[in-house]
Design a protein around this motif. Sequence first.
Motif, mmCIF file in Angstrom:
data_model
loop_
_atom_site.group_PDB
_atom_site.id
_atom_site.type_symbol
_atom_site.label_atom_id
_atom_site.label_comp_id
_atom_site.label_asym_id
_atom_site.label_seq_id
_atom_site.Cartn_x
_atom_site.Cartn_y
_atom_site.Cartn_z
ATOM 1 N N GLY A 212 7.436 -3.767 12.288
ATOM 2 C CA GLY A 212 7.280 -4.285 10.968
ATOM 3 C C GLY A 212 6.272 -5.628 10.878
ATOM 4 N N LYS A 213 5.973 -6.130 12.165
ATOM 5 C CA LYS A 213 4.959 -7.535 12.029
ATOM 6 C C LYS A 213 3.577 -7.263 12.763
ATOM 7 C CE LYS A 213 9.009 -10.581 12.608
ATOM 8 N NZ LYS A 213 9.823 -11.547 13.384
ATOM 9 N N GLN A 246 0.613 -10.498 6.377
ATOM 10 C CA GLN A 246 1.226 -9.517 7.060
ATOM 11 C C GLN A 246 0.978 -8.103 6.648
ATOM 12 O OE1 GLN A 246 3.249 -9.447 10.154
ATOM 13 N NE2 GLN A 246 2.530 -11.597 10.268
ATOM 14 N N SER A 248 2.394 -4.154 6.099
ATOM 15 C CA SER A 248 3.618 -3.392 6.178
ATOM 16 C C SER A 248 3.244 -2.269 6.995
ATOM 17 C CB SER A 248 4.150 -3.127 4.966
ATOM 18 O OG SER A 248 5.243 -2.216 4.840
ATOM 19 N N THR A 249 4.033 -1.869 8.188
ATOM 20 C CA THR A 249 3.366 -0.610 8.857
ATOM 21 C C THR A 249 4.885 0.006 9.271
ATOM 22 O OG1 THR A 249 3.777 -1.809 11.011
ATOM 23 C CG2 THR A 249 1.566 -1.579 9.952
ATOM 24 N N TYR A 250 4.787 1.554 9.201
ATOM 25 C CA TYR A 250 5.961 2.372 9.563
ATOM 26 C C TYR A 250 6.256 2.447 10.952
ATOM 27 C CZ TYR A 250 5.817 3.670 4.600
ATOM 28 O OH TYR A 250 5.784 3.870 3.256
#
Length: 778
Positions: A212-213, A246, A248-250
């Motif tokens: 998530g980073k 940043q 936000s990714t899955y």
Amino acid sequence: MKKKHIILLSILTAVSFTALILLTNILITRKKGNILSGIEFSASYSDRNGELLQVFLTSDDKYRIFRPLSDFTPEFIEALLMQEDKYFYQHNGINLIAINKAFWNTYIKKSRRMGASTITMQTAKLKYKIYTKSIPGKIHQIVSALYLETCYSKNQILEAYLNLVPCGGNIEGFETASWYYFNKSIRELNLSENIMLCVLPQNPTKRVPKNGKTPSELISARKVLFNTWIEKHPEDSDKEIYMEMQLSTYNKFPDEARHFTEMLKLKGIKTKESLKTSIDLSIQKKCEEIFSSYLNQNKIFGVKNGAFLLLDWTKMEVIANIGSADYFNDEILGQNNATISKRSPGSALKPFIYALALEQGKIHYDTMLKDTPVTFNEYSPDNFGSVFKGPVKAWYALVDSRNIPAINLEKSLTERDLYDFMKDAGVSNLKHKDYYGLSIVLGTADVTMLELAKMYAVIPNLGIKKEINFIPSKNLAGEKRILSEESAFVVRKMLEENIPPYENIPAEVKNIPIAYKTGTSTGFKDCWSAGIFDKYVLIVWIGNFDGQGNNSFLGRTMATPVMFNMACNLLSEQNKNDFLPQKPKPEKVVQIPVCEVSGALPGPDCPHTELSWFIPGVSPINKCKIHRKINIDTRTGYRTDEEDGKYIKTVTREFWPSDLQSLFDQAGLPRLVPPDYPPEEFKFDYTKQGFAPEITSPLSGTNYVFRKKNTKRNQIVLSAVGDADAKELIWFSGSNFIGRTKPEETLLWTPEPKVYELTVTDTKGRSDTVKINIIETD
């Protein structure tokens, strides 16, 4: 000189031959026109609205979802070319200036390693798996890039790059990366997300988001590309703040409808692009939520597993489906798929026996059927709880799942029976008909959930069998009539009489009928509920894959409540304008008055009637024999044939066959039975009203085997039921007297081996006859 000419000629010939081979290869490659030929793409599936459900690994353990160039937004393509190859549409596959600069810095000056690969060169590297960190490898890459430019158009090369570019780990292609990182298609990305993907391939190891980073390397690269972007698009300068943030990714793919998509993959139903299936993800998730909650509530009863399938019977499309409660739960063998597993349907196939009986004129909606103990050869079927209910209307016998009436109907079918219907419906791997016998009525012929759904869809489709579609389709293949329109209509009306499992049905859907039938397999290993409502067929199964039985697995009490939960939720949330208009009844179906008690056409003595569904020219037209007017001498209470007199009273009484009357007596249900004649009188009814005796043992057309070594057991049991006014039955073999019995009383008979015609008659002259064959063996 001569030798030099020969050498020169040989060289020219070799060059020409090589050029010819190269030209031929180019022409063949151009004709094929597919730069991605030989590249395997993931089997991936989306719902009917384009939402990704599942993506599977390729054989080389990569995730690649193909997306044509035309599906990428111009914004994304422009940002990509800014980052990777701004002269892509101008050069011939290589950028000489960039190559010279990179060669000088990397190999001569040795200041830093520089890349000079165009998109064409990168595509060549990816397609041909070229190692480019050496001078020979780089030359191979350049030659291959020139070859690609010769064989393919710029757009074909760009499309290949878009689908092969590495985006971190085993993720290849921008569409794949878009779903993996952002859980949406490439067409739905915003500018910040587009720019992130565009800079990712240059150094995916350092730039890929993890946990998530967003790595600082990725943020820096994104800011550089954004600065280039706003030079051309100053209107987007207000988005600069997002480049510092940043993302936000899955970092995972959607994992929906796993059993369904895996089934399609196993069936070989896939395309190079993500295949749009018939699943509606919003409905899928809602049904899963309801189903999972229900299973959790019933864990106390040992309920661990189940499955469901929701079918739109108008289009024959699967809308929602799970094959087990939890795919990843090894304790329940969750990877098994109940959708395609063969299971016992229990009583869930009984509606089709009644439909066949309706179209063959054996019954109508209210025909009175007997639910009494019976034996077929060595097969003695029973009802659940060993309870017999005597006379029952056909519709009630079906919805209450009475076994004896269903078995008697199956035995009476002459044109086609349940086995034939199942064959016509496409049920696979059926054994020979004799293997099942009459036990097929109780579910000994296994079916899959898909097969059961297809059979139930025949009912709302008014007798037409249609194949199930897993992808949205306007063309319905494999249509075939396997029931009459009229029988399908009437049997659905019967099933609509089935009482809901609970009373608190939402007010907005109370008037929408839910026709349903339940099934429970022998040993309580499987329980089913199959419902038909609006445009849907919903099949619910609860059971265990390991075959372990559970007394709680009853179709009516365990599977039906959750089926209703899902059905009511679907109907409540459906737009009222989307409800199907009520179909008109078939022209050949009418409603006629029948006797309220017997269900037969009313006679002159029937006190009350009710309307019943009827198929003129097909349905039986027997008149009621239950109600009859008789005369009673009020002084004695006996029955008399005198019609006039001060003490003569005419009344209507019910004349029930003896087996049914005995059940009334056992249950303590009083009936208006006729009184006897005085003991000294003998009256013969020349009109022969009422029910003729019915031989219940032996069975007509049956072979009975006597054994020479066990003569004590070489006997035939004679038994018959009679009318309410039949006090004695007389048995004959041909013209030879055998003996006398009362109705339902048994008589043991010891005949010689041969063919016999047995007749039983009552004192009113009514009779029944059967033929049997007795065979003697060692």
